[in-house]
Design a protein around this motif. Sequence first.
Motif, PDB file in Angstrom:
ATOM      1  N   ASP A   1       0.806  -1.220   0.000  1.00  0.00           N
ATOM      2  CA  ASP A   1       0.000   0.000   0.000  1.00  0.00           C
ATOM      3  C   ASP A   1       0.842   1.274   0.000  1.00  0.00           C
ATOM      4  OD1 ASP A   1      -2.436  -1.375  -0.003  1.00  0.00           O
ATOM      5  OD2 ASP A   1      -2.158  -1.837   2.125  1.00  0.00           O
ATOM      6  N   LYS A   2       2.124   1.121  -0.195  1.00  0.00           N
ATOM      7  CA  LYS A   2       2.974   2.324  -0.185  1.00  0.00           C
ATOM      8  C   LYS A   2       2.828   3.100  -1.495  1.00  0.00           C
ATOM      9  CE  LYS A   2       6.729   1.481   3.052  1.00  0.00           C
ATOM     10  NZ  LYS A   2       5.884   1.853   4.173  1.00  0.00           N
ATOM     11  N   PRO A   3       2.877   4.445  -1.420  1.00  0.00           N
ATOM     12  CA  PRO A   3       2.807   5.231  -2.656  1.00  0.00           C
ATOM     13  C   PRO A   3       4.080   5.073  -3.497  1.00  0.00           C
ATOM     14  CG  PRO A   3       3.172   6.672  -0.778  1.00  0.00           C
ATOM     15  CD  PRO A   3       2.936   5.302  -0.229  1.00  0.00           C
ATOM     16  N   VAL A   4       3.931   5.424  -4.771  1.00  0.00           N
ATOM     17  CA  VAL A   4       5.000   5.201  -5.739  1.00  0.00           C
ATOM     18  C   VAL A   4       6.322   5.841  -5.309  1.00  0.00           C
ATOM     19  CG1 VAL A   4       5.699   5.552  -8.138  1.00  0.00           C
ATOM     20  CG2 VAL A   4       3.311   5.120  -7.592  1.00  0.00           C
ATOM     21  N   HIS A   5       6.252   7.116  -4.882  1.00  0.00           N
ATOM     22  CA  HIS A   5       7.514   7.804  -4.623  1.00  0.00           C
ATOM     23  C   HIS A   5       8.263   7.173  -3.452  1.00  0.00           C
ATOM     24  CE1 HIS A   5       4.767   9.961  -1.874  1.00  0.00           C
ATOM     25  NE2 HIS A   5       5.829  10.097  -1.120  1.00  0.00           N
ATOM     26  N   GLU A   6       7.515   6.586  -2.496  1.00  0.00           N
ATOM     27  CA  GLU A   6       8.204   5.923  -1.385  1.00  0.00           C
ATOM     28  C   GLU A   6       8.927   4.664  -1.851  1.00  0.00           C
ATOM     29  OE1 GLU A   6       6.155   5.251   2.342  1.00  0.00           O
ATOM     30  OE2 GLU A   6       5.202   7.226   2.168  1.00  0.00           O
ATOM     31  N   ARG A   7       8.257   3.951  -2.749  1.00  0.00           N
ATOM     32  CA  ARG A   7       8.912   2.748  -3.286  1.00  0.00           C
ATOM     33  C   ARG A   7      10.174   3.149  -4.033  1.00  0.00           C
ATOM     34  NH1 ARG A   7       4.015  -1.355  -4.721  1.00  0.00           N
ATOM     35  NH2 ARG A   7       2.417  -0.113  -3.742  1.00  0.00           N
ATOM     36  N   ASN A   8      10.072   4.267  -4.769  1.00  0.00           N
ATOM     37  CA  ASN A   8      11.222   4.766  -5.501  1.00  0.00           C
ATOM     38  C   ASN A   8      12.359   5.099  -4.542  1.00  0.00           C
ATOM     39  OD1 ASN A   8      12.243   7.519  -7.417  1.00  0.00           O
ATOM     40  ND2 ASN A   8      12.285   5.419  -8.133  1.00  0.00           N
ATOM     41  N   GLN A   9      12.016   5.766  -3.445  1.00  0.00           N
ATOM     42  CA  GLN A   9      13.046   6.130  -2.473  1.00  0.00           C
ATOM     43  C   GLN A   9      13.656   4.903  -1.803  1.00  0.00           C
ATOM     44  OE1 GLN A   9      10.796   8.776  -0.034  1.00  0.00           O
ATOM     45  NE2 GLN A   9      11.021  10.504  -1.451  1.00  0.00           N
ATOM     46  N   MET A  10      12.870   3.825  -1.746  1.00  0.00           N
ATOM     47  CA  MET A  10      13.398   2.601  -1.140  1.00  0.00           C
ATOM     48  C   MET A  10      14.301   1.845  -2.099  1.00  0.00           C
ATOM     49  SD  MET A  10       9.933   1.281   0.721  1.00  0.00           S
ATOM     50  CE  MET A  10      10.608  -0.170   1.506  1.00  0.00           C
ATOM     51  N   GLY A  11      14.432   2.355  -3.330  1.00  0.00           N
ATOM     52  CA  GLY A  11      15.392   1.729  -4.243  1.00  0.00           C
ATOM     53  C   GLY A  11      14.775   0.897  -5.349  1.00  0.00           C
ATOM     54  N   ILE A  12      13.501   1.144  -5.650  1.00  0.00           N
ATOM     55  CA  ILE A  12      12.917   0.445  -6.796  1.00  0.00           C
ATOM     56  C   ILE A  12      12.839   1.422  -7.966  1.00  0.00           C
ATOM     57  CG2 ILE A  12      10.959  -0.904  -7.657  1.00  0.00           C
ATOM     58  CD1 ILE A  12      10.194  -1.543  -4.862  1.00  0.00           C
ATOM     59  N   GLY A  13      13.438   1.058  -9.066  1.00  0.00           N
ATOM     60  CA  GLY A  13      13.400   1.908 -10.252  1.00  0.00           C
ATOM     61  C   GLY A  13      12.530   1.272 -11.322  1.00  0.00           C
ATOM     62  N   TYR A  14      11.939   2.125 -12.156  1.00  0.00           N
ATOM     63  CA  TYR A  14      11.024   1.608 -13.173  1.00  0.00           C
ATOM     64  C   TYR A  14      11.285   2.336 -14.487  1.00  0.00           C
ATOM     65  CZ  TYR A  14       6.442   0.983 -15.509  1.00  0.00           C
ATOM     66  OH  TYR A  14       5.433   0.706 -16.402  1.00  0.00           O
ATOM     67  N   VAL A  15      11.509   1.579 -15.547  1.00  0.00           N
ATOM     68  CA  VAL A  15      11.641   2.175 -16.874  1.00  0.00           C
ATOM     69  C   VAL A  15      10.453   1.704 -17.695  1.00  0.00           C
ATOM     70  CG1 VAL A  15      13.074   2.440 -18.923  1.00  0.00           C
ATOM     71  CG2 VAL A  15      14.148   2.069 -16.702  1.00  0.00           C
ATOM     72  N   PRO A  16       9.469   2.579 -17.872  1.00  0.00           N
ATOM     73  CA  PRO A  16       8.251   2.136 -18.552  1.00  0.00           C
ATOM     74  C   PRO A  16       8.470   1.934 -20.042  1.00  0.00           C
ATOM     75  CG  PRO A  16       8.137   4.486 -18.113  1.00  0.00           C
ATOM     76  CD  PRO A  16       9.401   3.990 -17.489  1.00  0.00           C
ATOM     77  N   GLN A  17       7.548   1.223 -20.641  1.00  0.00           N
ATOM     78  CA  GLN A  17       7.557   1.070 -22.080  1.00  0.00           C
ATOM     79  C   GLN A  17       7.247   2.435 -22.698  1.00  0.00           C
ATOM     80  OE1 GLN A  17       4.530  -1.579 -23.500  1.00  0.00           O
ATOM     81  NE2 GLN A  17       5.892  -2.330 -25.082  1.00  0.00           N
ATOM     82  N   GLY A  18       7.901   2.739 -23.811  1.00  0.00           N
ATOM     83  CA  GLY A  18       7.656   4.031 -24.431  1.00  0.00           C
ATOM     84  C   GLY A  18       8.478   5.130 -23.808  1.00  0.00           C
ATOM     85  N   ARG A  19       9.403   4.754 -22.949  1.00  0.00           N
ATOM     86  CA  ARG A  19      10.499   5.620 -22.487  1.00  0.00           C
ATOM     87  C   ARG A  19      10.151   6.718 -21.501  1.00  0.00           C
ATOM     88  NH1 ARG A  19      10.776   5.219 -28.710  1.00  0.00           N
ATOM     89  NH2 ARG A  19      11.610   3.135 -28.791  1.00  0.00           N
ATOM     90  N   ALA A  20       9.144   7.546 -21.810  1.00  0.00           N
ATOM     91  CA  ALA A  20       8.747   8.594 -20.864  1.00  0.00           C
ATOM     92  C   ALA A  20       9.898   9.466 -20.396  1.00  0.00           C
ATOM     93  CB  ALA A  20       8.043   7.975 -19.647  1.00  0.00           C
ATOM     94  N   ILE A  21      10.737   9.870 -21.322  1.00  0.00           N
ATOM     95  CA  ILE A  21      11.759  10.847 -20.966  1.00  0.00           C
ATOM     96  C   ILE A  21      11.122  12.237 -21.029  1.00  0.00           C
ATOM     97  CG2 ILE A  21      13.685   9.463 -21.787  1.00  0.00           C
ATOM     98  CD1 ILE A  21      13.441  11.683 -24.207  1.00  0.00           C
ATOM     99  N   PHE A  22      11.844  13.262 -20.530  1.00  0.00           N
ATOM    100  CA  PHE A  22      11.325  14.627 -20.621  1.00  0.00           C
ATOM    101  C   PHE A  22      11.796  15.232 -21.945  1.00  0.00           C
ATOM    102  CE2 PHE A  22      12.107  13.842 -16.038  1.00  0.00           C
ATOM    103  CZ  PHE A  22      10.795  13.824 -15.625  1.00  0.00           C
ATOM    104  N   PRO A  23      10.899  15.412 -22.912  1.00  0.00           N
ATOM    105  CA  PRO A  23      11.349  15.800 -24.248  1.00  0.00           C
ATOM    106  C   PRO A  23      11.950  17.209 -24.308  1.00  0.00           C
ATOM    107  CG  PRO A  23       8.956  15.697 -24.150  1.00  0.00           C
ATOM    108  CD  PRO A  23       9.465  15.171 -22.849  1.00  0.00           C
TER     109      PRO A  23
END
Lengths: 240, 234, 336
Positions: B67-89
């Motif tokens: 039930d943890k929010p996304v940013h907390e999971r990110n801070q705990m060291g989980i990274g995600y590279v979505p399909q379609g890249r989602a870079i900042f153009p």
Amino acid sequence: MTVAPILEIRKLTKRFGGVTAVDGVDFTLADGELRCLIGPNGAGKSTFFNCLSGQLAPTSGAVHLDGHDISGWPSHAIARLGVGIKTQVPSVFDGLEVRENVWLAARRRYNAREAKERCDELLTRLNIQSLAAHMVGELAHGQRQLVEIGMVIASDPRLILLDEPAAGMSRDEVARLAALISEIARERSLIVVDHDMRFIRMIAETVTVFHQGRVLIEGEVDKVLADAMVKDVYLGKQVV
Amino acid sequence: MLEVRDLKANYGQIPILDGISMTIAEGNTVGVLGHNGMGKTTLLKTIMGLVRATAGHVRYLGQDITDKPVHERNQMGIGYVPQGRAIFPSLSVRDNLRMGCAVAPVEEKAALEQALATFPRLAPLYDRLGGTLSGGEQQLLALARCLCGMPKLILLDEPTEGVQPSIIEELIEIMRNLKQSRALTVILVEQNLDFIAALSNEVHVIQKGRLVRQVEPAHLSDPAMVDEFIGTFV
Amino acid sequence: MRARRWRLIGFLALLLGGVAFAFGFPAFASLHATIQLTNALALALFALSLALVWGFGGILCFGQAAFFGLGAYAYAIAAINFGDTTFAWPTAILVPAAFAAALGYFMFYGRLSDVYLGVVTLTVTLILFQLFNSTAGPEYRIGDARLGGFNGIPSTPPLNVPFDGRAYLSPESIFVIAVLVLLAALFGCLWLLRTRFGRVLVSIRENPLRAELLGYDVRVHKLAAFTIGGGMAGLAGLLFAQNVLVNPALFSLLYTAQVIIWVIVGGLGTLVGPILGSIGLQYVMAWLGTLGWINPNLALGVILVAFVLFVPRGLWPLLVKVVTHGRRLVRGNGTS
């Protein structure tokens, strides 16, 4: 090739600020030909496509389609001449149903009843009838690719441009797609960009390789894929 | 390191994940294969917290993060590279990477240097805008940006999509090195069999929201074996 | 097929209910209430015009009040000059529609992005506000109609029997006309959205690039939708003007902001929602005004924020959801 060309491109150049993405490309496609376009990332393939579809205006050079010089035309006018394009990142109507997406594509050219028939026929042919009532935005990536391909061929364009149609598809989906493309190619001219060499082998006869905005080599698929330069800049050690 | 138990998730009213269980040891790479629409992307999104799990648990480093929010999971060291890249153009490659450094436990400068050392292809593109890169370059950038945050576990959704064959080879090398140097744990959703075979310790096949079988990675590089064992699944 | 039958039933119910309401309400309600509701219906039509342009055309227009105000002025000036309101009808529709077409031509063919579109439309509205504000002198007249600056045209003629300028219609008849006009506009929009034009319009909202690559001219479609919306807003201005009065406040931020809030609260991307949102919020505002201890505009802001946070899709989609959910519960779970 003795067939009259459907597409004739002379000295096409596109610059973005200081970057020259397409650099004086000459390119001819015979009517009814299927050409594959490969090349390293950043070689200018997508920019080349966008110049053909009118999303970008070429910096210089001429694009002759069926005798019309279309360089600088707006996209919708080029589409009306009979050019269909599948963009690299799927461009579909996410908030509408699959059926509506394909119907809208067919309706530009056909009357309401014909468009509906065409739509039903295409959904069956693409094997996505079961998804007809789904919102396109809910679909998985490869399914959206299929919907977009359906939209591209729905208005029976004479020239079809497919930018990475096999991306995100599983092995037998790729095989099915290749069969579909070969079937389409019997009646129309196609240019296909992809990085999946297994897929390219399934569909290609002639291949053009782009490198740094220019045509590196052009010819029969076996010869091109065996070429030392192509291996060097693009394929790597991979056996294809 | 990561333990997923009976995970279920829906998209609107439509059930997508129907009870997924898997465990991943630190430093391992788990591949997930399957047709489109079978739930591969949703599995990654649910682990990342972008899709809410309707049942089941996700445990990470011994902690229940269902039930943890996304940013907390990110801070705990989980990274995600979505399909379609989602870079900042509209940001430069450099700024894209800096955005990735936000949660990095090390100095930004060091993280950037490391990213360029890992992905030398990005160095000449450093000041270009993300949107002007080609598809394959954007894919590399997305991966590099994710790694800037020094994640322990990364979720990769079709990293080879739109990438030229020779760079795919490089990518295999890069990922192998990262596994060794950082003990990086990876969940890899991929259609390219060579790629998944080269990197994975184990490969699962997903069908209709369930993991239906496990495949030896070695079998994937042999076409005859593929046809025999998993032909209908991939 | 069942969906089609339900839709047909819905249409018929709306039509019959609307007609019954049009003739029934004045018989039971007071004259004051009837006139008030006529007013609310005019503003509901105004909301409907933005619902079409924004919710379906995807054009974020911050200046819908420009066409509303122009319609009102065009009606008043035409009615005073002709001495008869018959030809004031087409005038009140065509003047704002032509203005929308001209403005839209520059915006859509100039390929303005959404943000600039919002800024330009808002700016144009405020320019019109200033323009009409500065017409106080007697030299500012069009024919017999003095524009009157800040005070506007206080005695706008009410609607009359066609071709008989002296036979004013009763407030009850005008109410019936207002209901019928609103219904006709609603059904017109529903019909429009089912035509090829309407479906292409929605597809452009979803993905303009794809629409263009399919061969549809995005600019023409947006321009047409914007022009139709301008004409509808003008018609709303007419109904408002003949019932109340005409002054530059019609071009003010108040109207242009209110109509956006009505559409959001009612449900962006729906047609019925903004109509209900408009009428409902007008009554809530009027009621809050009578309380005296709360500023209605402040309350409107709070309502907007609450909706954006808790009911982001708006009132009408919420109602539809509740009803379908309820029906499913009654029938036993999961039958449809």
